[in-house]
Design a protein around this motif. Structure first.
Motif, PDB file in Angstrom:
ATOM      1  N   ASN A  18      39.857  42.506  31.918  1.00 28.74           N
ATOM      2  CA  ASN A  18      39.654  43.514  30.874  1.00 28.74           C
ATOM      3  C   ASN A  18      38.742  42.998  29.768  1.00 28.74           C
ATOM      4  O   ASN A  18      37.900  43.720  29.251  1.00 28.74           O
ATOM      5  CB  ASN A  18      40.996  43.942  30.272  1.00 28.74           C
ATOM      6  N   THR A  19      38.951  41.730  29.409  1.00 22.75           N
ATOM      7  CA  THR A  19      38.131  41.151  28.353  1.00 22.75           C
ATOM      8  C   THR A  19      36.674  41.066  28.803  1.00 22.75           C
ATOM      9  O   THR A  19      35.758  41.361  28.045  1.00 22.75           O
ATOM     10  CB  THR A  19      38.637  39.751  27.982  1.00 22.75           C
ATOM     11  N   HIS A  48      35.244  43.077  30.837  1.00 20.18           N
ATOM     12  CA  HIS A  48      34.710  44.435  30.707  1.00 20.18           C
ATOM     13  C   HIS A  48      34.335  44.737  29.262  1.00 20.18           C
ATOM     14  O   HIS A  48      33.294  45.327  28.988  1.00 20.18           O
ATOM     15  CB  HIS A  48      35.734  45.467  31.191  1.00 20.18           C
ATOM     16  N   ALA A  49      35.214  44.336  28.346  1.00 23.11           N
ATOM     17  CA  ALA A  49      34.931  44.574  26.932  1.00 23.11           C
ATOM     18  C   ALA A  49      33.648  43.868  26.530  1.00 23.11           C
ATOM     19  O   ALA A  49      32.833  44.391  25.764  1.00 23.11           O
ATOM     20  CB  ALA A  49      36.093  44.081  26.075  1.00 23.11           C
ATOM     21  N   MET A  50      33.452  42.677  27.085  1.00 23.35           N
ATOM     22  CA  MET A  50      32.263  41.906  26.721  1.00 23.35           C
ATOM     23  C   MET A  50      31.003  42.572  27.270  1.00 23.35           C
ATOM     24  O   MET A  50      30.021  42.747  26.555  1.00 23.35           O
ATOM     25  CB  MET A  50      32.386  40.477  27.254  1.00 23.35           C
ATOM     26  N   THR A  51      31.046  42.956  28.549  1.00 26.58           N
ATOM     27  CA  THR A  51      29.848  43.588  29.110  1.00 26.58           C
ATOM     28  C   THR A  51      29.597  44.939  28.462  1.00 26.58           C
ATOM     29  O   THR A  51      28.462  45.350  28.307  1.00 26.58           O
ATOM     30  CB  THR A  51      29.958  43.766  30.637  1.00 26.58           C
ATOM     31  N   SER A  52      30.679  45.612  28.046  1.00 27.66           N
ATOM     32  CA  SER A  52      30.503  46.900  27.374  1.00 27.66           C
ATOM     33  C   SER A  52      29.770  46.748  26.050  1.00 27.66           C
ATOM     34  O   SER A  52      29.277  47.708  25.491  1.00 27.66           O
ATOM     35  CB  SER A  52      31.852  47.560  27.080  1.00 27.66           C
ATOM     36  N   ARG A  53      29.791  45.550  25.532  1.00 29.70           N
ATOM     37  CA  ARG A  53      29.085  45.335  24.274  1.00 29.70           C
ATOM     38  C   ARG A  53      27.883  44.411  24.480  1.00 29.70           C
ATOM     39  O   ARG A  53      27.470  43.702  23.587  1.00 29.70           O
ATOM     40  CB  ARG A  53      30.041  44.784  23.228  1.00 29.70           C
ATOM     41  N   GLY A  54      27.368  44.410  25.685  1.00 30.78           N
ATOM     42  CA  GLY A  54      26.081  43.773  25.909  1.00 30.78           C
ATOM     43  C   GLY A  54      26.109  42.311  26.273  1.00 30.78           C
ATOM     44  O   GLY A  54      25.085  41.635  26.204  1.00 30.78           O
ATOM     45  N   TYR A  55      27.250  41.789  26.716  1.00 33.98           N
ATOM     46  CA  TYR A  55      27.310  40.390  27.126  1.00 33.98           C
ATOM     47  C   TYR A  55      26.438  40.183  28.357  1.00 33.98           C
ATOM     48  O   TYR A  55      26.541  40.913  29.325  1.00 33.98           O
ATOM     49  CB  TYR A  55      28.749  40.007  27.436  1.00 33.98           C
TER      50      TYR A  55
END
Ligand SMILES: Nc1ncnc2c1ncn2[C@@H]1O[C@H](COP(=O)(O)OP(=O)(O)OP(=O)(O)O)[C@@H](O)[C@H]1O
Ligand SMILES: [Mg+2]
Lengths: 303, 255
Positions: free
Chosen positions: B207-208, B210-217
């Motif tokens: 999940n984390t 996903h959160a990171m890629t959702s913000r451009g990681y």
């Protein structure tokens, strides 16, 4: 600008354990529209939202401003669409709140100055000014929710997806949050919210979708909340204020379009009292009690 | 609930060491550590240890806090001390059963424990006088590979989360009447709890991510950091780095 911001077409998704969470779901949001996604626990709301920026990939198609997200680079999608997860612990991963809120803007390649400004303004908006150096892990649940929202606010996306943004917030904070959401909407952002907070929905939503693995219904708040059978079938309820006014009709208050929010209630009361020469007459007659019983039963409030 | 003292617990207090630019501090202290570790003469090691203690003293970090950390480290040093004491070949001056203690053994054991102790104190000084995330940013600025910084960052961020997660599970078992005993049932239940902890961590990590890629990681973590060297920073750096060079110089010339 294309006339549809988010378009989901015939989306189905099965979790790896065989659980069919979404079954042929279609939905659309025009630019600047605020969509509320309602439905019982386990209906697939979160699952649906996770599809919108490509985290989950089901069958069917999803278009953002007319473009299928399958054909788009992930980095292009996320600049357009920001998602705030239901569980803030999933959202926050940096050592400090500041770094977490700055994470998105930095990845977008913004200047130092711009990033700082955005972080400051996002934290101020959600009421977490002064929390910059705190470790997100040590915040209270409500504070984490606010911080999670700030991490997306700072990216200023065109489309904002919120999964239960107000759960666990105290009443004041919840108000403040919805005020921010309203402001974003006024600025022309497209917003999709999954929520169980029925009271707020009529105040902010242009359109409601009721989801229970499938789309059960779609309509304006008025259409949805006046359909008692539908509400009962989907574990929902009309706003309290609507119930109150329906009960008032039993006492002789004249009301065809029941108000859905406090604002509407005020308008309604003012108008009907003004037309009656500055007074309101309520009374009890022989059927009153029976009628009230009927209504409370309809809403499942019978004792 | 257990308390986990974070190494940067006293990062917020004031001292000349705290105010020292973390990048310069990192370089200077690492230089000093290297110099002490390389010292061949015990007098130099003693001097190095003395410098380390002096620096820790200047940092204002409470002794009791350092004590808590040293508490778990000293047995470790002692272990090495004893091993060396008995294993270094040389002229025996004392023997216990078949084990011999030699002058060379005492010398080397003291030298090495002294170096270890000094290095650990200095490491502690480096990590204890700035917030850990700040230290990481300094590492990053100094050219430590981003992947390595990320590993450190996530370990730091999630180790406490993991411990607390386990405590939460254990508390939840506790309120439902579970008591730890050494029987099969108890073991099985604990085993399941640990299993759940792994599953939870795994899901959390996905999940984390996903959160990171959702913000451009995109594989690199970017942070905003502000470091500024002023004159006093330079002076401090030259002093400590000078100490390091001096130690080696003395060793080279006189020993
Ligand atoms: N990782 C998963 N693996 C398997 N099944 C899952 C997973 N996550 C969710 N589900 C199941 O999929 C269904 C939809 O879940 P989802 O979280 O989307 O519901 P929701 O509408 O967001 O509910 P809530 O209102 O409680 O947040 C549920 O039946 C849930 O048990
Ligand atoms: Mg959900």
């Amino acid at each position: 600008m294309p006339d549809i911001a988010v378009e989901v077409e015939a989306l189905s998704y099965k979790y790896p354990d065989g659980n069919l969470a979404l079954d042929n779901v279609s939905l659309s949001a025009s630019p600047g529209e605020l969509i509320a996604l309602l439905g019982p626990n386990g209906a697939g709301k979160s699952t649906l939202l996770l599809h919108l920026n490509g985290i989950l990939k089901g069958e069917g198609s999803i278009r953002i401003f007319g473009e299928d997200i399958k054909n788009k680079k992930r980095s292009k999608i996320i600049e357009k669409i920001g998602i705030v997860f239901q569980d803030p612990d999933d959202q926050l991963f940096m050592p400090t709140v500041f770094d977490d809120v700055a994470f998105g803007p930095l990845n977008m390649g913004l200047s130092k100055q711009e990033v700082k400004m955005r972080v400051e303004s996002a934290l101020k908006k959600v009421g977490l000014k002064g929390y910059e150096d705190r470790c997100p892990h040590n915040l209270s649940f409500g504070e984490k929710k606010k911080a999670a929202f700030a991490t997306i606010l700072s990216m200023e996306p065109e489309i904002i997806i919120l999964d239960e943004p107000a759960s666990n917030l105290d009443p004041q904070s919840s108000r403040a949050l919805f005020k921010i959401i309203k402001e974003l909407k006024d600025k022309g952002k497209t917003i999709i919210i999954a929520t169980h907070d029925i009271g707020i929905v009529p105040e902010i939503a242009d359109k409601i979708y009721i989801l229970d693995h499938k789309i059960i219904a779609e309509g304006t708040p008025r259409q949805i909340f006046s359909d008692a059978d539908l509400l009962k079938k989907t574990n929902l309820e009309a706003p309290k204020i609507t119930m109150l006014f329906e009960i008032l009709t039993c006492f002789g208050y004249n009301c065809n379009d029941l108000p859905l929010s406090i604002d509407e209630a005020i308008t309604h009361l003012t108008q009907s009292i003004e037309t009656k020469g500055g007074h309101m007459h309520l009374h009890i007659h022989e059927h009153t009690h029976n009628e009230i019983k009927k209504i409370t039963k309809k809403y499942g409030h019978h004792k | 609930m257990l308390e986990f003292p974070k190494i940067d617990k006293y990062a917020g207090i004031k001292s000349p060491i705290h105010s020292w630019d973390q990048r310069a501090k990192t370089v200077s202290i690492l230089l000093l550590i290297t110099s002490i570790v390389l010292a061949q003469d015990i007098r130099l090691a003693v001097f190095g240890l003395f410098c380390a203690i002096l620096l820790v003293y200047v940092s204002n970090i409470p002794l009791s806090f350092i004590g808590r950390y040293m508490h778990s480290i000293i047995p470790f040093i002692l272990f090495f001390f004893i091993i060396l004491l008995f294993t270094v070949p040389g002229k025996a001056i004392h023997s216990i059963y078949f084990l011999n203690i030699s002058i060379e053994g005492i010398y080397l054991a003291s030298l090495i424990s002294m170096r270890m102790f000094a290095s650990i104190l200095l490491m502690f000084l480096l990590l204890g006088t700035a917030r850990f995330d700040h230290t990481l940013k300094a590492f990053e600025k100094l050219g430590v590979p981003n992947k390595f910084v990320q590993i450190l960052m996530f370990s730091y961020r999630y180790i406490f989360v993991l411990i607390e997660e386990f405590q939460r599970i254990s508390r939840s078992m506790d309120v439902r009447g579970f008591r730890k005993k050494t029987n099969m049932y108890s073991m099985k239940t604990l085993g399941k709890a640990v299993g759940i902890l792994f599953v939870k961590s795994y899901e959390r990590s996905i999940n984390t991510y996903h959160a990171m890629t959702s913000r451009g990681y995109d594989g690199t973590i970017r942070t905003l950091s502000e470091f500024k060297m002023n004159n006093i920073d330079w002076v401090k750096s030259f002093m400590v780095a000078g100490l390091a060079v001096m130690l080696q110089g003395i060793g080279f010339v006189y020993v």
